[in-house]
Design a protein around this motif. Structure first.
Motif, PDB file in Angstrom:
ATOM      1  N   SER A 189      39.690  40.159  45.797  1.00  0.00           N
ATOM      2  CA  SER A 189      39.964  41.530  45.362  1.00  0.00           C
ATOM      3  C   SER A 189      40.839  41.577  44.103  1.00  0.00           C
ATOM      4  N   LEU A 190      41.851  40.725  44.034  1.00  0.00           N
ATOM      5  CA  LEU A 190      42.765  40.808  42.882  1.00  0.00           C
ATOM      6  C   LEU A 190      42.096  40.428  41.559  1.00  0.00           C
ATOM      7  N   PRO A 191      41.427  39.275  41.459  1.00  0.00           N
ATOM      8  CA  PRO A 191      40.769  38.962  40.183  1.00  0.00           C
ATOM      9  C   PRO A 191      39.710  39.992  39.807  1.00  0.00           C
ATOM     10  N   ASP A 206      39.551  46.356  35.559  1.00  0.00           N
ATOM     11  CA  ASP A 206      40.530  47.132  34.797  1.00  0.00           C
ATOM     12  C   ASP A 206      40.460  46.789  33.318  1.00  0.00           C
ATOM     13  N   PHE A 207      40.334  45.499  33.039  1.00  0.00           N
ATOM     14  CA  PHE A 207      40.271  45.035  31.658  1.00  0.00           C
ATOM     15  C   PHE A 207      39.065  45.649  30.959  1.00  0.00           C
ATOM     16  N   HIS A 263      30.135  48.079  31.447  1.00  0.00           N
ATOM     17  CA  HIS A 263      31.258  48.978  31.178  1.00  0.00           C
ATOM     18  C   HIS A 263      31.297  50.118  32.203  1.00  0.00           C
ATOM     19  N   TYR A 264      30.156  50.744  32.410  1.00  0.00           N
ATOM     20  CA  TYR A 264      30.149  51.895  33.319  1.00  0.00           C
ATOM     21  C   TYR A 264      30.141  51.504  34.795  1.00  0.00           C
ATOM     22  N   SER A 282      32.144  51.963  40.174  1.00  0.00           N
ATOM     23  CA  SER A 282      32.745  51.318  41.351  1.00  0.00           C
ATOM     24  C   SER A 282      33.892  52.175  41.877  1.00  0.00           C
ATOM     25  N   GLU A 283      34.590  52.858  40.974  1.00  0.00           N
ATOM     26  CA  GLU A 283      35.659  53.769  41.412  1.00  0.00           C
ATOM     27  C   GLU A 283      35.066  54.963  42.171  1.00  0.00           C
TER      28      GLU A 283
END
Lengths: 224, 280
Positions: free
Chosen positions: A51-53, A59-60, A98-99, A104-105
């Motif tokens: 999950s973290l990576p 985010d990047f 990109h999208y 995913s959010e």
């Protein structure tokens, strides 16, 4: 100032690239939808090594400009790993990746809206994790996100002019070519704007209608 | 009409040993020892927050015990052997163990995107891998048993709370668990809908040899169907016994206080109902 004859002359040339623009949007959108789902699941995973990576990478991608990512795909990949992509494929992948981070959010909010009791009932009935996702959680989390997804589709459509930077011959690219050969930019650029408007506006109405229908369906299900 | 504790000769189907559960440094269950015999009907009573629900949730594998062991059918639930050592069970082990346990929840937790029939069939088809026609047949039988055969094509949102809970009971029963957990299944219902759900559970308790663990605030109901009643408070079993022992001859002051409070509440409830009826 405004040359009507010239306008009618270039309109067919501009309309000819509309299918490419739509194809780029749709393929990138499908790619983003497909990638967004595993991305959302990975970000939600209890396994921190996953999950973290994944969250950091997502985010990047979201917080850096699309055009830079497109340049990486088109100019860096061929020299670094020898992979040369056509402008269309690069555009589809770049816009899609990109999208996918945005989508995913959207998925995540949909998944989180499913009550905890649904997970517990799935455990109590001994569904496997895969079946719980496929049969219980996703069927409940995707429908409410459809209007938001529709809005992203329109946003992506309006983002396609960025792809002209990697030489995809879409609307803006065509307009620029026309303008530079005749020095009449006003007509070409205005037409591009109008074409975008004519295509986006009905889509936006469609999304709004869809949204209203979903709300009505939820309402009627609750009342019955 | 209460019974004596049945003479259960077999091995216990569930065995809690020294089980402790801590949530955020709050001990909700303290060194619990409990055996459940095959077919035994146990009612768990006690004040809210006394650890009743945790006992059931640990067995359903919804929560992991902080320490101690739980055995189901003589096999450890939350632990497994790995290279000669006892380690925390993985999902595969839990999946196998869960097949003998079922649960009905306070808030029903029906699947809102499926019809009533599919709610009951879904796990038969996808967990038990029973072919659809047979699964449907069995689901229909169960839905008939809970009196909902006329509603099979509806969605959960179209049913009353009592009907929803009866679907949830059918959904749990169709999997044929050896032990069935009922977690305050009438607490979220309007008072007039409680009876229909309790009647269904009574029917199951009489007919089936499924062991049942009922967490309930319905004292008359507990008294009527339970072989044994456990009273929990502060994370421990304070007292246990037959319904007569518990209700007629409570030993511990805490149980006495709990029952007195309950009786008062009921009297008050009856009084206010009569007042309401008089006002109409």
């Amino acid at each position: 100032m405004w040359d009507w004859n010239y306008t009618w002359e270039i309109l067919p040339q501009l309309l000819k690239v509309v299918p490419i623009t739509i194809a780029a949007t749709l393929s990138a959108f499908i790619f983003a939808c497909a990638l967004g789902a595993p991305l959302a699941m990975a970000k939600q995973s209890k396994n921190k090594w996953l999950s973290l990576p994944v969250s950091a990478i997502a985010d990047f991608i979201r917080k850096t400009p699309l055009i830079i990512q497109l340049f990486v795909l088109v100019f860096v990949l061929p020299t670094s790993i020898g992979l040369t992509l056509s402008p269309f494929v690069a555009g589809m992948i770049g816009l899609g990746i990109h999208y996918s981070t945005y989508l995913s959010e959207v998925y995540r909010s949909g998944i989180e809206a499913v009550p905890k009791g649904q997970w517990e009932a799935s455990t109590a009935l001994n569904f496997t994790k895969t079946n719980t996702w496929l049969r219980i959680i996703l069927p409940q989390s995707i429908p409410p996100t459809i209007p938001v997804m529709g809005n992203y589709l329109i946003t992506m459509f309006k983002e396609t002019p960025t792809l002209s930077a990697i030489t995809l011959v879409e609307l803006l690219m065509t307009a620029k070519t026309l303008g530079s050969s005749s020095f009449k930019y006003v007509e070409a650029l205005t037409l591009v704007g109008l074409i975008f408007l004519v295509l986006s506006y009905p889509s936006a109405l469609l999304v709004r209608a869809l949204e209203r229908r979903m709300q009505a369906r939820e309402g009627s299900a609750a009342i019955k | 009409m209460s019974q004596n504790i049945k003479n259960f000769s077999a091995e216990p189907i569930v065995r809690y040993r020294n089980v402790t559960k801590v949530f955020d440094q709050r001990v909700v269950l303290k060194r619990l020892d409990l055996d459940i015999m095959p077919g035994e009907k146990i009612a768990l009573i006690g004040p809210s927050g006394s650890g009743k629900t945790t006992i059931a949730r640990l067995l359903m594998t919804l929560e992991q015990p902080t320490s101690g062991t739980i055995e189901v059918n003589g096999e450890l639930l939350w632990h497994m052997q790995h290279k000669g050592k006892l380690i925390t069970a993985n999902e595969k082990h839990l999946h196998r163990m869960r097949s003998s346990i079922g649960m009905v929840f306070q808030h029903f937790n029906l699947f809102p995107h499926m019809t009533i029939l599919r709610n009951v069939m879904e796990a038969l088809v996808h967990v038990r891998k029973i072919p659809k026609p047979q699964a449907q047949q069995r689901a229909l039988e169960l839905l008939q048993q809970v009196g909902l055969q006329d509603h099979i094509k509806k969605y959960p949102a179209q049913l009353s709370g009592g009907q929803k809970q009866r679907v949830a009971i059918a959904r749990a029963l169709v999997m044929e668990p050896k032990i069935l957990l009922f977690d305050e299944v009438t607490s979220a219902l309007d008072p007039e809908l409680v009876g229909e759900v309790l009647d269904v559970i009574k029917g199951i308790a009489e007919k089936k040899d499924t062991a049942m663990l009922l967490i309930t605030h319905e004292m008359d109901f507990a008294r009527e169907i339970a072989d044994r009643i456990l009273f929990t408070d502060g994370g421990v079993i304070v007292e246990q016994g037959t319904p007569e022992q518990i209700f007629e001859n409570p030993q511990s002051p805490r149980l006495q206080a709990f029952l007195t409070r309950f009786l008062k509440e009921r009297q008050y409830g009856l009084a206010s109902e009569t007042a309401a009826a008089g006002a109409e």
